[in-house]
Design an enzyme around this catalytic site. Structure first.
Site, mmCIF file in Angstrom:
data_model
loop_
_atom_site.group_PDB
_atom_site.id
_atom_site.type_symbol
_atom_site.label_atom_id
_atom_site.label_comp_id
_atom_site.label_asym_id
_atom_site.label_seq_id
_atom_site.Cartn_x
_atom_site.Cartn_y
_atom_site.Cartn_z
ATOM 1 N N GLU A 81 0.874 -1.167 0.000
ATOM 2 C CA GLU A 81 0.000 0.000 0.000
ATOM 3 C C GLU A 81 0.915 1.221 0.000
ATOM 4 O O GLU A 81 1.851 1.272 0.794
ATOM 5 C CB GLU A 81 -0.880 0.040 1.251
ATOM 6 C CG GLU A 81 -1.866 1.207 1.186
ATOM 7 C CD GLU A 81 -2.599 1.482 2.495
ATOM 8 O OE1 GLU A 81 -2.168 0.974 3.559
ATOM 9 O OE2 GLU A 81 -3.598 2.218 2.436
ATOM 10 N N ARG B 63 6.407 -12.696 9.012
ATOM 11 C CA ARG B 63 7.079 -11.451 8.660
ATOM 12 C C ARG B 63 8.389 -11.339 9.425
ATOM 13 O O ARG B 63 8.604 -12.003 10.437
ATOM 14 C CB ARG B 63 6.171 -10.268 8.970
ATOM 15 C CG ARG B 63 5.753 -10.211 10.417
ATOM 16 C CD ARG B 63 4.898 -8.992 10.790
ATOM 17 N NE ARG B 63 4.812 -7.995 9.759
ATOM 18 C CZ ARG B 63 3.664 -7.407 9.390
ATOM 19 N NH1 ARG B 63 2.531 -7.758 9.975
ATOM 20 N NH2 ARG B 63 3.660 -6.478 8.485
ATOM 21 N N LYS C 280 4.924 0.158 9.971
ATOM 22 C CA LYS C 280 4.851 1.465 9.340
ATOM 23 C C LYS C 280 4.336 2.505 10.323
ATOM 24 O O LYS C 280 4.748 3.651 10.292
ATOM 25 C CB LYS C 280 3.901 1.397 8.138
ATOM 26 C CG LYS C 280 4.527 0.830 6.894
ATOM 27 C CD LYS C 280 3.608 1.120 5.711
ATOM 28 C CE LYS C 280 3.881 0.161 4.570
ATOM 29 N NZ LYS C 280 2.861 0.271 3.517
#
Length: 561
Positions: free
Chosen positions: A41, A266, A276
């Site tokens: 994104e 992850r 983020k």
RNA sequence: UGGGGCGUCGACAAGCGGUAAGUCACAUGGUUUUGGUCCAUGUAUUCGAGGGUUCGAAUCCUUCCGCCCCAGCCA
């Protein structure tokens, strides 16, 4: 190297995602095709966790002669910006992966996605909701209790179509309605409790402008976008595991191509944060100087710090891909950088904390150009010359009064080698009125030019140095880890910000060959570490170097004991 | 304690019924005009715990324990 070895070199290390693909290719599952994607994104900068996904997806595509689409998942116009798109493209290319013939955007599928929604409505599988966001939450139930059905769940198909079109046409204000899938409000999997498909958002989209007043939710867009692109393997992270039944439901209801979703853990790295949200917080609250601050785990930060694409890819290869939550020791990342740079970085001499040394028996105005090898690990790197003269500087740490026996450096009456120059002996220590050492008086042995002696004399220490009249002044920034705690899963991560994550040294002295140093070229400052010119702040005549990583220092370990 | 995952050396991670790879870190020696590199050696009788199946289990069955994720009109 024989062919077999070469073959092995090109193959990546075994991991379960790769194994699945190997099997599928062998069984001709998608006609043997491998189509992957990396779908960020554009709402922030990429970090090293994304690099894991990039290396996995692009790497696998390359290995199996397939393709990997860079697709921007731009379904939320209120959070996304063009700036992020540019940075992401830039980062992927810097890592060494081609963008392919086209860049993909979920927003390119808005029309198609809308007709998918209409299809569901017409099949009685989706409905327009009147409940407020808060009411929806209440109706959803909890982890342990089932939800209850909305009173608007059984509207007529005609009414749903009418309402949805009005939503699309902008007839309603934000939040007034939402389109929901009609699945199962009692499902133990909360994702299946009539998830929201579309919300009204009269926001300007960076690509579609003001064309839309409704935007699809990620869950409704992602799987179908993969399907539209003919993705064979949708590799994503663990938290999407329980969204998979929902994606499968969409695919089945719509009767479209079914990509196979595979989830992996992850990346977490010790002594840093990797979300983020947290990184944005560090930037906005000025704990760092921006997304590309050399202390940030962002790709742009690592790049500015001096990391190379090769070192990052090597790191990804070594940490593997699995499903167990894990946190990798940042020491491994540093090791990968050192390994790359040890082979490839030219050696130079730089004195970070200078101590003046006068060679008393060296001729007053003499300058000698001494030959120095550029890289002992690379014979093809050649040599350069360094000017030597009567007054030089050495590192303050390289002199000690009353030094212990194990201290292989300079002290009163001791002899050391100046790398590529001469043996020198310290005769006298000059101090100021505070007792600080400000200068050493040494004598040199003219018979040891180049740093050799044929009389069998043993000199344990070798120091780096620069000539006073030839030295370049520079600023050097020594970076350290951003946090003082390895893992910050719990509590406020900001409590652990390292107050000493950067030390700025203003009066460093460099050998003159460094006057032409350019950003993103790494040097080994002999005996100290790897450094590179800062790409943003360094100016001609006002050089600024960043320390990428220090050399291993077994003396420091021993000195602590 | 609803659902979905995961537990192999300090950190990663192979192994998938035949008797614990590798990497980093750490330690010790050797080489060295970088206390760097390089080389050599050492480092899990044991695979979250217990029970079972088997000639044989980290691998199969079972019970338990622990950790992570999910209740955004974020992705």
């Amino acid at each position: 190297m024989n062919n077999n070895n070469q073959e092995e070199q090109n193959l990546s290390k075994a991991n379960f995602v790769r194994n699945i693909i190997i099997d599928d290719v062998k069984n001709n599952k998608h006609n043997g095709k491998v189509v992957l994607r990396f779908p960020p994104e554009p709402n922030g900068y990429l970090h090293i966790g994304h690099a894991k996904s990039i290396c996995l997806n692009f790497g696998l595509a390359k290995e199996f002669h397939g393709s990997c689409n860079l697709r921007f998942d731009d379904t939320n116009p209120t959070k996304e910006e063009e700036e992020y798109i540019e940075s992401i493209k830039n980062d992927v290319q810097w890592l060494g992966f081609g963008l392919g013939e086209k860049i993909f955007y979920t927003s390119d599928y808005f029309e198609q996605l809308y007709s998918f929604a209409l299809q569901l409505v017409k099949a009685g599988k989706a409905y327009v909701e009147d409940l407020t966001a808060e009411e929806i939450r209440e109706y959803r139930g909890t982890l342990k209790e089932p939800g209850k059905e909305s009173p608007y769940r059984n509207r007529s198909i005609e009414e749903n179509i009418d309402l949805l079109e009005k939503m699309k046409n902008g007839d309603f204000e934000d939040g007034k309605h939402v389109l929901r899938a009609k699945i199962d409000m009692a499902s133990p999997n909360i994702n299946l409790r009539d998830p929201v498909l579309y919300r009204i958002q009269k926001a300007h989209h960076h690509r579609t402008g003001d064309r839309w007043s409704i935007y699809p939710m990620y869950d409704f867009a992602h799987g179908q976008s993969d399907s539209i692109e003919g993705i064979t393997h949708s590799v994503c992270t663990l938290e999407f595991e329980d969204h998979r039944p929902l994606y499968d439901w969409f695919i089945e209801q719509l009767g479209i191509h079914h990509p196979q979703q595979i989830e992996f853990a992850r990346l977490n790295l010790s002594y840093t944060v990797m979300s983020k949200r947290k990184l944005l917080q560090l930037v906005e609250e000025k704990y760092v100087e921006g997304w590309d601050d050399p202390r940030m785990p962002t790709i742009s930060g690592l790049r500015r710090r001096g990391f190379t694409p090769a070192s990052i890819k090597d790191f990804m290869e070594r940490i593997g891909v699995a499903k167990a939550d894990s946190s990798v020791d940042v020491a491994l990342l540093e090791h990968c950088l050192r390994e790359d740079l040890n082979k490839n970085a030219p050696r130079v001499m730089a004195v970070l904390r200078p101590l003046r040394v006068v060679i008393t028996n060296y001729p007053e105005n003499q300058v000698e150009e001494l030959e120095a090898e550029n890289n002992p690990e690379d014979e093809t790197a050649g040599t350069r010359t360094m000017p030597f003269s009567k007054v030089i500087y050495i590192e303050q740490d390289d002199f000690m009064e009353d030094a212990p026996k194990k201290f292989f450096r300079l002290s009163q009456g001791r002899e050391v080698r100046l790398k590529h120059a001469y043996y020198v002996t310290c005769n006298e220590v000059i101090k100021n009125e505070n007792g600080d050492i400000i200068e050493l008086q040494c004598s040199y042995d003219p018979a040891t030019k180049g740093g050799w002696s044929d009389d069998g004399r043993k000199v344990k220490g070798t120091l780096h140095w620069v000539s006073e009249q030839h030295a370049l002044k520079a600023t050097v920034r020594l970076y350290d880890r951003l946090f003082t705690k390895a893992n910050m899963n719990k509590g406020d991560f900001k409590e652990f910000i390292n107050p000493d994550s950067v030390e700025v040294l203003e009066n460093c002295l460099l050998e003159p060959s460094l006057s032409t140093a350019k950003a993103e070229i790494n040097y080994q400052f002999l005996r100290q570490g790897y450094f590179c010119v800062d790409s943003k702040d360094s100016k001609e005549g006002a050089l600024i170097f960043n320390r990428s990583v220090s050399l291993k220092d077994s003396w420091a370990n021993q000195a602590k004991k």
